[in-house]
Write a protein that holds these residues in place. Structure first.
Motif: not given
Length: 245
Positions: A30, A33, A35
């Motif tokens: 997370r 970042e 996906d």
């Protein structure tokens, strides 16, 4: 898109258990970042699978976790983002796209390399290399393997695939004291041999007792298999994927 991440787990982090490592990677994904894909249902979770989790106290130079993502940047950018968000002792080494039909990391494991050496103050009072050679000349090497309900006698010699006595150039990130034994052992859900069991059998063979906490063990690579003609070859798990450019 299936992604295989190779990472190292060294230093004090080696005492962190698998469940905590799972939670850590969920947060790391997370923060970086990535996906990542989530499962459905009332309690969605990240699609993530580790290959042969390390035992507590064992370092790893070639550990793997598979994830599924919707989209991805290049491998170089993903590695940089993950390492920037990581902590000391967890280093991301590769980030590769897997074929759509590939098995997950856990299902792919067939063998692993371990570097086994003695901790300071626990060095043996015998010639390790000479005695280990003599030990492996035995036709059968039996140990008693205990489970929760019973115990069985197991011949571990067929599960010791290779051994040699020094680390080559691929293992330069290991400690400078490279005196020890590198073992390629069976790993995975069907056959799984721990280096500590090999050394327990070795000391039993010599009619000696292995001191507790004597060994410092690092797993240096995890392998799957490929078939080449009639031969089965061991291939490092990250070689099943390719870099994203």
């Amino acid at each position: 898109m299936k992604i295989r991440i190779k990472f190292a787990k060294t230093g004090p982090v080696k005492y962190v258990g698998h469940l905590d490592m799972l939670r850590y990677f969920q947060k790391l994904i997370r923060r970086a970042e990535i996906d990542i894909c989530y499962s459905g249902g009332f309690n969605p979770h990240q699609k993530m699978s580790f290959a042969a989790p390390l035992g507590v106290g064992m370092a790893g130079e070639g550990e793997y976790v598979d994830i599924e993502v919707h989209t991805s940047t290049s491998s170089i950018q993903a590695i940089q983002a993950l390492n920037a968000a990581s902590v000391e002792g967890i280093e991301i080494k590769s980030f590769k796209k897997l074929p759509d039909n590939s098995l997950n990391a856990m299902s792919s494991v067939a063998a692993a390399d371990y570097f086994v050496k003695y901790r300071d103050g626990y060095e043996p009072d015998f010639s390790l290399y000479k005695e280990f050679e003599r030990f492996l000349c035995e036709k059968v090497i039996e140990i008693e393997k205990e489970t929760k309900k019973s115990s069985t006698i197991l011949d571990i010699k067929p599960l010791i695939y290779e051994y040699h006595y020094s680390c080559d150039k691929d293992f330069l990130s290991l400690p400078e004291n490279k005196n020890g034994i590198v073992l390629k052992l069976a790993a995975g859900s069907v056959n799984n041999l721990k280096p500590s069991l090999v050394f327990a059998a070795f000391y039993h063979f010599m009619e000696k007792e292995l001191p507790e906490f004597a060994l410092d063990i690092t797993r240096i690579e995890v392998y799957g298999t490929v078939t080449s003609g009639e031969k089965i070859k061991f291939v490092a798990l990250d070689n099943f994927g390719e870099n994203i450019v």
